[in-house]
Motif scaffolding. Structure first.
Motif, PDB file in Angstrom:
ATOM      1  N   ASN A 129       0.830  -1.191   0.000  1.00 54.23           N
ATOM      2  CA  ASN A 129       0.000   0.000   0.000  1.00 54.23           C
ATOM      3  C   ASN A 129       0.877   1.258   0.000  1.00 54.23           C
ATOM      4  O   ASN A 129       1.779   1.370   0.812  1.00 54.23           O
ATOM      5  N   GLY A 130       0.594   2.167  -0.933  1.00 55.80           N
ATOM      6  CA  GLY A 130       1.372   3.406  -0.960  1.00 55.80           C
ATOM      7  C   GLY A 130       2.240   3.546  -2.202  1.00 55.80           C
ATOM      8  O   GLY A 130       2.707   4.633  -2.518  1.00 55.80           O
ATOM      9  N   LEU A 131       2.453   2.469  -2.930  1.00 55.04           N
ATOM     10  CA  LEU A 131       3.250   2.559  -4.157  1.00 55.04           C
ATOM     11  C   LEU A 131       2.346   2.922  -5.342  1.00 55.04           C
ATOM     12  O   LEU A 131       1.229   2.452  -5.431  1.00 55.04           O
ATOM     13  N   VAL A 132       2.821   3.772  -6.229  1.00 55.28           N
ATOM     14  CA  VAL A 132       2.051   4.117  -7.421  1.00 55.28           C
ATOM     15  C   VAL A 132       2.927   4.060  -8.674  1.00 55.28           C
ATOM     16  O   VAL A 132       2.679   3.311  -9.605  1.00 55.28           O
ATOM     17  N   TRP A 133       3.968   4.844  -8.656  1.00 53.37           N
ATOM     18  CA  TRP A 133       4.786   5.058  -9.855  1.00 53.37           C
ATOM     19  C   TRP A 133       5.310   3.765 -10.458  1.00 53.37           C
ATOM     20  O   TRP A 133       5.284   3.582 -11.668  1.00 53.37           O
ATOM     21  N   GLU A 134       5.832   2.917  -9.602  1.00 50.18           N
ATOM     22  CA  GLU A 134       6.515   1.713 -10.080  1.00 50.18           C
ATOM     23  C   GLU A 134       5.620   0.905 -11.021  1.00 50.18           C
ATOM     24  O   GLU A 134       6.066   0.443 -12.066  1.00 50.18           O
ATOM     25  N   PHE A 135       4.323   0.776 -10.622  1.00 49.42           N
ATOM     26  CA  PHE A 135       3.406  -0.029 -11.434  1.00 49.42           C
ATOM     27  C   PHE A 135       3.261   0.553 -12.838  1.00 49.42           C
ATOM     28  O   PHE A 135       3.388  -0.134 -13.836  1.00 49.42           O
ATOM     29  N   TYR A 136       2.971   1.848 -12.858  1.00 48.67           N
ATOM     30  CA  TYR A 136       2.656   2.448 -14.151  1.00 48.67           C
ATOM     31  C   TYR A 136       3.879   2.535 -15.049  1.00 48.67           C
ATOM     32  O   TYR A 136       3.782   2.363 -16.264  1.00 48.67           O
ATOM     33  N   VAL A 137       5.039   2.792 -14.433  1.00 49.35           N
ATOM     34  CA  VAL A 137       6.262   2.827 -15.230  1.00 49.35           C
ATOM     35  C   VAL A 137       6.500   1.457 -15.868  1.00 49.35           C
ATOM     36  O   VAL A 137       6.783   1.331 -17.066  1.00 49.35           O
ATOM     37  N   PHE A 138       6.316   0.426 -15.065  1.00 52.52           N
ATOM     38  CA  PHE A 138       6.549  -0.927 -15.566  1.00 52.52           C
ATOM     39  C   PHE A 138       5.584  -1.268 -16.702  1.00 52.52           C
ATOM     40  O   PHE A 138       5.986  -1.737 -17.778  1.00 52.52           O
ATOM     41  N   VAL A 139       4.292  -1.001 -16.478  1.00 48.45           N
ATOM     42  CA  VAL A 139       3.292  -1.306 -17.497  1.00 48.45           C
ATOM     43  C   VAL A 139       3.552  -0.481 -18.766  1.00 48.45           C
ATOM     44  O   VAL A 139       3.481  -0.994 -19.892  1.00 48.45           O
TER      45      VAL A 139
END
Ligand SMILES: Nc1ncnc2c1ncn2[C@@H]1O[C@H](COP(=O)(O)OP(=O)(O)OP(=O)(O)O)[C@@H](O)[C@H]1O
Ligand SMILES: [Mg+2]
Lengths: 264, 379
Positions: free
Chosen positions: B342-352
């Motif tokens: 909980n609290g992570l955002v950027w990493e997901f979208y950068v990866f996708v």
């Protein structure tokens, strides 16, 4: 056109024969574009082996007339019989006629995505169902005849205009047509290329091909045509043997046209 | 020559002076900079601003994504501890989450012990595509390409002895690829037919095609997806409900084939009338002249537009997350809901984003290669 071709005229023509057999019979043919009456009451009989040159001012319906013969345009009244087959909306008749009638266009209309050889073999393979090997041999034979066998594996975009038009002629010949239609085959070409295309057409005429040719090359008309047809405003105004046609034109419109075209 | 000149011309140089190199400002890097970066005052100012932005942004991004990043950890708090131990202050990328949830991003909830099946399907996809994309490969390989869709279906969904896997388990990039690739492959032939239909002389066919194209193009893809997920079921007799993924694939295909049709119609219109006439005069019938003469040229002209539509469709597959399918973007929500991360955002979208970019970039490159290869004039 030039003295040389004019002088050669009688000898070249005397070797060509015309038979009694009818190749194309057009009777009371009419065509409209919407309200515009392009062709009026056209009557024309072409015997096998005839070389007919059609001339006339721009917009007189020359192209339309020969395009009706292979159904690139549809006529609305009258009758066109090609090689014994009447042109109706029956697709089978149209296919039969198109197989027998070859056509060359002002802008060559080669297929740019295919090589010269493929351009020539495409229709024999797909329409006549000729085996590929045989179609290629035929194609090379005709490419040799139009004197460009060495370009066979190039693409049309890499050839000069004159070469492209000769390929277009070879492409039509590969279908072994009995009648050839030409719509101003040299009018998009430079003067030095005109000669090479006309030479090809002359040798074709000497072999007895039935030809209808829209052209303003009067030297060519003198040399090979056995009949010159003058059209104006959708009508055949006058037709005669070339000598008579050029020396003693009967109608005023023909005189005016000839004075314009031969004047300069 | 020179004898003649010496008689007629007052002075002729006896020998040729080799050309001097151009002055420094017209050479190499300096010339390039002058022409491309500082050709005018405005251009010069823009160059300086752009350089400043790059100088400040790039190191910061590198710092965030690589230097300070944490690559393996069990949770976000663990990530923070590791970063603090390394003396990191400020933002850093916690790639550990991607690392830990990698399989979910790739396959959704596909059973772990069966993962070899989608992987095999993925690898075979390249074998199937190769002979279609590169014509120099042996023709018999196309038989495999033709069989591939059935093989892939069999591998992914199972059956016939393979353990079946439910559609609801399929997600992640696997899902994006299923929808994207099927849509892309199917929309091209549909698009061609629609484009030809729209140009047809037959009133009935023409009307159907025009209505279809205009309707589908005029409606947002999301609405179509909602139709697929809910309304469509009413049209099928009870008990025969189509699989949701299949319904979505159908909708995506219809959607992009409408766009495809218009792109191809542009290509058809760009062909000179003479090509149609030449084909007719040689006696080719409609289908032969389309297949051999018209379409090869029209499709070639349309390549940029076609690939554009492909790329658009592929990225639009992320919209299926809206109807609850777990594509890569849809996958992010459940992972973020996990208290560990909980609290992570950027990493997901950068990866996708990187994943989609890689695929779209390949498509774009391939289209450039194809355009070059099909160029038949002036070479
Ligand atoms: N598709 C068409 N729709 C309407 N009018 C047309 C069409 N095609 C040709 N026309 C008209 O029909 C007339 C005859 O055209 P055609 O092309 O047969 O003339 P042409 O004698 O071949 O002229 P040119 O020497 O310029 O080639 C022209 O007035 C032309 O404007
Ligand atoms: Mg004309």
């Amino acid at each position: 056109m030039t003295d040389a071709t004019a002088a050669a005229a009688p000898t070249a023509r005397s070797t060509m024969t015309v038979s009694d057999e009818v190749a194309i019979q057009i009777s009371k043919m009419n065509k409209w574009y919407g309200e515009f009456h392009v062709l009026r009451d056209i009557n024309l009989t072409v015997n096998r082996g005839e070389r007919i040159v059609i001339c006339g001012p721009s917009g007189s319906g020359k192209s339309t007339l020969i395009r009706c013969i292979n159904r690139l345009e549809e006529h609305q009244a009258g009758k066109i019989v090609v090689d014994g087959t009447e042109l109706t909306s029956d697709l089978k008749n149209i296919d039969t006629i198109r197989k027998e009638v070859g056509m060359c266009f002002q802008h060559f209309n080669l297929f740019p995505h295919l090589t010269i050889l493929e351009n020539c073999t495409l229709a024999p393979i797909w329409v006549r169902k000729t085996p590929r090997r045989e179609a290629e041999e035929t194609a090379m034979h005709f490419l040799e005849k139009v004197k460009i066998p060495d370009q066979a594996h190039k693409y049309p975009g890499q050839l000069s205009g004159g070469q492209q038009q000769r390929v277009a002629i070879a492409r039509s010949l590969c279908m072994k047509p009995r009648i050839m239609l030409f719509d101003e085959p040299t009018s998009a070409l430079d003067p030095e290329m005109i000669k090479e295309v006309l030479d090809t057409m002359i040798s074709l005429a000497e072999e007895g091909m039935t030809m209808l040719c829209v052209t303003h090359e009067m030297g060519f008309a003198r040399q090979v045509a056995n009949r010159v047809i003058f059209m104006d405003q959708g009508q055949i105004v006058e037709q005669n043997e070339p000598e008579e046609f050029f020396l003693n034109p009967r109608s005023d419109r023909t005189k005016l046209f000839l004075s314009q075209i031969l004047g300069h | 020559m020179s004898d003649l000149h010496s008689n007629t011309v007052a002075f002729v140089a006896g020998s040729q002076i080799p050309p001097s190199p151009p002055p420094a400002k017209d050479r190499g890097a300096v010339k390039w900079l002058r022409e491309n970066m500082f050709s005018s005052v405005a251009n010069g100012i823009l160059t300086v601003i752009a350089a400043l932005v790059i100088i400040t942004a790039v190191p910061a991004i590198l710092q965030w994504a690589f230097i300070d990043a944490v690559w393996s950890a069990g949770s976000l708090s663990e990530c923070r501890e590791i970063a603090a131990a390394n003396g990191v202050e400020g933002a850093f990328a916690c790639w550990a989450v991607i690392n830990e949830r990698f399989n979910q991003f790739l396959f959704g909830f596909y059973p772990n012990e069966l993962l070899w099946r989608p992987v095999l399907a993925f690898v075979l996809m390249f074998v199937a595509m190769a002979p279609v994309l590169f014509r120099s490969l042996p023709k018999p390989m196309l038989w495999f390409s033709a069989a591939y869709p059935f093989l892939a279906y069999f591998l992914i969904w199972g059956g016939l002895g393979l353990e079946p896997v439910e559609s609801s388990k399929i997600g992640g990039f696997l899902l994006a690829l299923i929808i994207g690739v099927t849509g892309i492959v199917a929309s091209l032939p549909f698009g061609v037919l629609l484009a030809l239909g729209r140009k047809s002389d037959l009133f009935f066919i023409k009307t159907i095609c025009v209505v279809f194209i205009e309707f589908i193009r005029g409606v947002p893809l999301i609405t179509l997806l909602f139709v697929a997920s809910s309304v469509l079921n009413y049209f099928f007799p009870p008990g025969t409900a189509l699989d949701l993924i299949l319904r979505v694939v159908i909708m995506a295909t219809l959607f992009s084939s409408a766009y495809m049709a218009e792109v191809i119609r542009g290509g058809l219109a760009a062909l000179p009338q003479g090509q149609y006439e030449a084909a007719d005069s040689l006696g080719l019938d409609y289908w032969k002249s389309m297949r051999l003469i018209i379409l090869p040229q029209a499709l070639k002209i349309s390549i940029p537009g076609i690939v554009n539509t492909f790329i658009g469709l592929f990225k639009d597959t992320t919209l299926v997350s809206v109807i609850g399918l777990l594509d890569p973007v849809g996958m992010i929500t459940p992972i973020r809901a996990d208290s560990n991360w909980n609290g992570l955002v950027w990493e997901f979208y950068v990866f996708v984003a990187l994943f989609f970019f890689a695929f779209c970039f390949c498509m774009s490159r391939y289209s450039m290669y194809l355009e070059k290869k099909l160029k038949t004039d002036n070479h």
